[in-house]
Design an enzyme around this catalytic site. Structure first.
Site, PDB file in Angstrom:
ATOM      1  N   CYS A  59      27.766  32.501  43.400  1.00  0.00           N
ATOM      2  CA  CYS A  59      28.969  31.954  44.017  1.00  0.00           C
ATOM      3  C   CYS A  59      30.012  31.720  42.940  1.00  0.00           C
ATOM      4  O   CYS A  59      29.697  31.197  41.877  1.00  0.00           O
ATOM      5  CB  CYS A  59      28.659  30.626  44.708  1.00  0.00           C
ATOM      6  SG  CYS A  59      27.444  30.767  46.019  1.00  0.00           S
ATOM      7  N   GLU A  60      31.244  32.116  43.231  1.00  0.00           N
ATOM      8  CA  GLU A  60      32.325  31.905  42.267  1.00  0.00           C
ATOM      9  C   GLU A  60      32.615  30.418  42.116  1.00  0.00           C
ATOM     10  O   GLU A  60      32.788  29.911  41.023  1.00  0.00           O
ATOM     11  CB  GLU A  60      33.573  32.644  42.749  1.00  0.00           C
ATOM     12  CG  GLU A  60      34.630  32.782  41.697  1.00  0.00           C
ATOM     13  CD  GLU A  60      35.738  33.702  42.149  1.00  0.00           C
ATOM     14  OE1 GLU A  60      36.850  33.194  42.374  1.00  0.00           O
ATOM     15  OE2 GLU A  60      35.479  34.912  42.278  1.00  0.00           O
TER      16      GLU A  60
END
Length: 143
Positions: A59-60
Site C-alpha cells: 500500500c502506498e
C-alpha cells in the site's frame, strides 16, 4: 476477546447498505465524500497496533490491519493515514468482518467494486493497495 476496536462495518452496516448508499451517490466526488463520511465511523485504532506486524505491505499509504479468528468467523479492524483509503477500508471491513473463511474466500471484492462503479475511479496505486489488503485477508483466513 482482544483489544480489537469495535466498528459497525460488516455487522450494523452491511454490504447491501453500502451498495445502496454508494449507488445513490452520483459521480466520484459524491462517492468520495461518502467514503470520507464512512471513515469517520471507524473508531480510533490503538497506537500499539500501528506497528510493522499489523502494517500491510503493498500500500502506498500506511495501512494497518488486525485480524482475529473468533469461533468460525474472522474479526477485522483497519486504519490508514489517508482519509480516502480509510474510507475504502470501510468497504473491506463490510465485506470481510465477522465472516467465515468460506465467505471470505468466495467474495470477489474487485467485482463488487466494479458493480458499485468505484473501480474506474481508483488510481493504480489505490487499486493495488486494496488488492494487497484483500489478498492479505484471504491468505490469513486460509491458514
Amino acid at each position: 476477546m482482544s483489544n480489537l476496536p469495535h466498528h459497525p462495518f460488516g455487522t450494523e452496516i452491511s454490504l447491501s447498505d453500502l451498495s445502496n448508499r454508494l449507488s445513490q451517490a452520483q459521480g466520484w466526488e459524491a462517492k468520495n465524500r461518502l467514503l470520507v463520511q464512512l471513515a469517520r465511523e471507524l473508531p480510533e485504532f490503538p497506537v500499539e497496533m500501528r506497528d510493522n506486524e499489523h502494517r500491510v505491505s503493498g500500500c502506498e499509504s500506511q495501512v494497518w490491519l488486525w485480524l482475529e479468528r473468533k469461533d468460525d468467523c474472522y474479526l477485522l479492524a483497519a486504519d490508514s493515514d489517508s482519509k480516502v483509503i480509510k474510507g475504502l477500508l470501510t468497504l473491506i471491513l463490510a465485506a470481510y468482518h465477522d465472516k467465515s473463511a468460506t465467505d471470505i474466500q468466495n467474495f470477489d471484492f474487485t467485482a463488487w467494486l466494479n458493480e458499485l462503479g468505484l473501480q474506474r475511479f481508483l488510481s493504480a496505486s489505490r487499486g493495488n493497495g486494496l488488492k494487497a489488503i484483500v489478498t492479505h485477508i484471504k491468505q490469513h483466513s486460509n491458514m
